[in-house]
Write a protein that holds these residues in place. Structure first.
Motif, short mmCIF file in Angstrom:
data_model
loop_
_atom_site.label_atom_id
_atom_site.label_comp_id
_atom_site.label_asym_id
_atom_site.label_seq_id
_atom_site.Cartn_x
_atom_site.Cartn_y
_atom_site.Cartn_z
N ASP A 136 99.18 -7.60 -92.09
CA ASP A 136 100.06 -6.50 -92.99
C ASP A 136 99.66 -6.36 -94.41
N ASN A 137 98.69 -7.25 -95.01
CA ASN A 137 98.33 -6.98 -96.08
C ASN A 137 97.11 -6.17 -96.35
N ASP A 138 96.83 -5.53 -97.56
CA ASP A 138 95.77 -4.85 -97.94
C ASP A 138 95.04 -5.38 -99.07
N VAL A 139 93.57 -5.54 -99.09
CA VAL A 139 92.89 -6.32 -100.14
C VAL A 139 91.70 -5.76 -100.05
N ALA A 140 91.01 -5.64 -101.32
CA ALA A 140 89.52 -4.98 -101.35
C ALA A 140 88.65 -6.14 -101.34
N GLY A 141 87.34 -5.68 -100.51
CA GLY A 141 86.76 -6.74 -100.21
C GLY A 141 85.70 -6.19 -99.14
N ILE A 142 85.03 -7.10 -98.46
CA ILE A 142 83.66 -6.85 -97.68
C ILE A 142 83.86 -7.67 -96.36
N THR A 143 83.82 -7.08 -95.19
CA THR A 143 83.63 -7.85 -93.92
C THR A 143 82.51 -7.41 -93.27
N MET A 144 82.05 -8.14 -92.43
CA MET A 144 80.82 -8.32 -91.63
C MET A 144 81.14 -9.08 -90.24
N ASN A 145 80.86 -8.27 -89.13
CA ASN A 145 80.75 -8.60 -87.79
C ASN A 145 79.53 -8.65 -86.89
N TYR A 146 79.27 -9.79 -86.38
CA TYR A 146 78.16 -9.70 -85.54
C TYR A 146 78.39 -10.59 -84.28
N GLN A 147 78.02 -9.66 -83.07
CA GLN A 147 78.14 -10.36 -81.65
C GLN A 147 77.08 -10.82 -81.31
N PHE A 148 76.69 -12.29 -80.95
CA PHE A 148 75.60 -12.82 -80.59
C PHE A 148 75.34 -12.67 -79.15
N ASN A 149 76.45 -12.55 -78.50
CA ASN A 149 76.40 -12.11 -77.07
C ASN A 149 77.82 -11.97 -76.36
N ASP A 150 78.22 -11.82 -75.42
CA ASP A 150 79.56 -11.48 -74.61
C ASP A 150 80.45 -12.59 -74.97
N MET A 151 80.12 -13.68 -75.32
CA MET A 151 81.00 -14.81 -75.54
C MET A 151 81.06 -15.23 -77.15
N VAL A 152 80.21 -15.23 -77.88
CA VAL A 152 80.22 -15.86 -79.20
C VAL A 152 79.90 -14.68 -80.25
N GLY A 153 80.93 -14.63 -81.26
CA GLY A 153 80.49 -13.66 -82.38
C GLY A 153 80.75 -14.37 -83.67
N VAL A 154 80.62 -13.82 -84.82
CA VAL A 154 81.04 -14.37 -86.29
C VAL A 154 81.46 -13.50 -87.07
N THR A 155 82.25 -13.59 -88.01
CA THR A 155 82.93 -12.70 -88.90
C THR A 155 82.79 -13.49 -90.28
N LEU A 156 82.07 -12.73 -91.34
CA LEU A 156 82.19 -13.06 -92.70
C LEU A 156 82.87 -12.28 -93.42
N ALA A 157 83.75 -12.51 -94.41
CA ALA A 157 84.39 -11.81 -95.17
C ALA A 157 84.47 -12.48 -96.70
N TRP A 158 84.60 -11.38 -97.74
CA TRP A 158 84.80 -11.74 -99.21
C TRP A 158 85.99 -10.67 -99.53
N ALA A 159 87.05 -11.37 -100.29
CA ALA A 159 88.21 -10.36 -100.82
C ALA A 159 88.34 -10.82 -101.96
N ARG A 160 88.60 -9.86 -103.03
CA ARG A 160 89.10 -9.94 -104.16
C ARG A 160 90.51 -9.63 -104.36
N PRO A 161 91.57 -10.38 -104.39
CA PRO A 161 92.74 -10.10 -104.50
C PRO A 161 93.50 -9.65 -106.00
N TYR A 162 92.47 -10.36 -106.78
CA TYR A 162 93.17 -9.98 -108.26
C TYR A 162 92.00 -10.25 -109.24
N ASN A 163 92.18 -9.14 -110.42
CA ASN A 163 90.99 -9.49 -111.55
C ASN A 163 91.58 -8.60 -112.60
N ASP A 164 92.62 -9.18 -113.34
CA ASP A 164 93.31 -8.13 -114.19
C ASP A 164 94.26 -8.86 -115.04
#
Length: 457
Positions: A136-164
């Motif tokens: 339900d949240n919203d945040v600034a960042g970058i996400t990357m998804n890669y699917q190795f095959n039909d069974m296994v994938g990987v997700t990487l994310a960097w989020a910056r909730p605050y800098n003020d």
């Protein structure tokens, strides 16, 4: 509405300009507009027992190709009718804001999906319990998804909730790695989260009234109860979480799911009070089992979370979180159609069990949910006697306190895109007088009756 009209006009001009240079761009729109009328005896505005509210979320999709698109979601609300923040007479248009603004693209030749910008980023969850970061949240960042095959994938994310906070090194950065694995009849996802959390960032999120309401949860979720200072002796509170969740659907229509997470964050000792630890660590486990029948889906739900011990100065033993969600009920927690009237947000420091009968369908286009839920605290009773529990997540219960809630929800699909929801809820608290002192009986019960309209397109 002047600001909204200006934004839409600017979007139209921009889109018109794009059509002259990039004719392949396609614009589509979707959204959810909600209106609600609620009677309850626990509103924040004191004596009022009735409130009217609306929220309008509209998403524009700028599609260049199947590998590239931009998304802009505008939101008006939550707006309480008659409130000066845009919903009183003569206050038109000051409540328009950007909820999402991101670009989706695929790395050429690599099949890596990238999303950058203001977006929803959540830790994996297979049950009703999102214990760290909610979808339900919203945040600034970058996400990357890669699917190795039909069974296994990987997700990487960097989020910056605050800098003020106007201090050097005042940012909060979160890094997440998850590895979803799925096969015939099962899914499982292990994950880890690391947070470099500036002590100034936590302080700023609590003190800066201009920030969004989601940021107000950072101090509640990362610091112990009764923290005498928001700023710790360590410049960064190194936070980390490890979790795993999964579901088994091999024996459909039986579904079994479970989530587990452990987390820790340490800001050192409180400035000015070296004997008070600002460390917090704990865990949460949740599970559910459901059986989907033709006319009803019975479901058994359960969760247990570690709680504070009786030592006020040695930190907290509750699960730390960024912005949690618990959809187990519509009133005590945030499982309602509008999710604007909950008493408590997350599940830290509590355990609960529930018997639910969801999707009761006796008449076409009419659906009911009937839910019975019992919960109890896992925090030591001594904490309630000696702590000022100002920065906890709503309902703080000890091992001597309990509550039960009953919910009856109805959904009537008027048209394909328009639905009416009715929520009826009652909560009965049983607080220990020997722990909390004299208790007003009116504080141990609460009700909610709400009618909500949802237009989706």
């Amino acid at each position: 509405m002047k600001r909204l009209a200006t934004l839409l006009l600017a979007a139209g001009i921009a889109f018109g300009g794009m059509t002259g240079t990039a004719k392949a761009v396609e614009l589509t729109a979707n959204g959810t507009w909600q209106f609600g009328w609620t009677w309850s005896d626990v509103f924040d505005n004191g004596a009022d027992t009735f409130n009217a509210v609306q929220r309008m979320r509209t998403q524009f999709n700028f599609i260049a190709s199947e590998d590239l698109r931009g998304v802009l979601m505008l939101e008006i609300g939550n707006g309480w009718w008659g409130e000066s923040e845009g919903f009183a007479m003569g206050t038109d248009g000051i409540n328009v804001k950007v909820r999402y603004g991101y670009v989706d693209w695929v790395v050429p030749g690599a099949d890596i999906k990238v999303r950058m910008g203001l977006q929803p980023i959540a830790t994996p969850a297979f049950t009703f319990n999102e214990t760290i970061m909610s979808s339900d949240n919203d945040v600034a960042g970058i996400t990357m998804n890669y699917q190795f095959n039909d069974m296994v994938g990987v997700t990487l994310a960097w989020a910056r909730p605050y800098n003020d906070y106007d201090e050097a090194h005042d940012a909060i950065d979160l890094f997440m790695l998850s590895v979803p694995v799925q096969g015939e009849g099962f899914q499982v996802t292990p994950y880890g989260v690391y947070g470099s959390i500036s002590r100034y960032g936590v302080a700023g999120s609590e003190w800066n009234s201009d920030m969004g309401s989601n940021l107000g949860w950072l101090a509640k979720g990362l610091l112990p109860a009764n923290a005498p200072a928001l700023i710790g002796s360590k410049s960064n509170g190194n936070a980390w979480w490890l979790g795993i969740g999964g579901e088994l659907t091999l024996f459909d229509p039986l579904r079994v799911a479970m989530d587990f997470a452990y987390g820790s964050v340490d800001f050192g000792s409180a400035m000015g009070d070296p004997d008070f630890s600002l460390e917090r660590k704990g865990w949460v486990v949740s599970a559910e089992a459901s059986y989907d029948l033709d006319m009803v889906m019975p479901k058994l739900v359960f969760w247990y979370a570690s709680g504070d011990n009786g030592n006020l100065n040695d930190g907290s033993e509750r699960m730390p979180f960024i912005y949690p969600s618990n959809d187990v009920t519509n009133f005590g927690f945030d499982g309602g159609w509008f999710d604007a009237d909950q008493i408590s947000q997350g599940s830290a420091g509590k355990w609960g069990i529930g018997l639910h009968f969801d999707d009761i369908t006796l008449i076409e286009q009419l659906r009911h949910d009937l839910r019975f839920t019992y919960l109890r605290g896992t925090n030591n009773t001594e904490m309630a006697r000696v702590a000022d529990l100002w920065n906890t997540d709503g309902l703080y219960l000890t091992t001597s306190d309990s509550a039960w809630e009953i919910d009856f929800d109805t959904k009537y699909q008027i048209y394909k895109n328009l639905a009416m929801h009715v929520e009826l809820s009652y909560i009965k608290l049983d607080l220990d007088g020997a722990t909390w002192g004299p208790i007003d009986s009116d504080q141990e019960k609460a009700y909610k009756a709400g009618v909500y309209m949802t237009y989706k397109f």
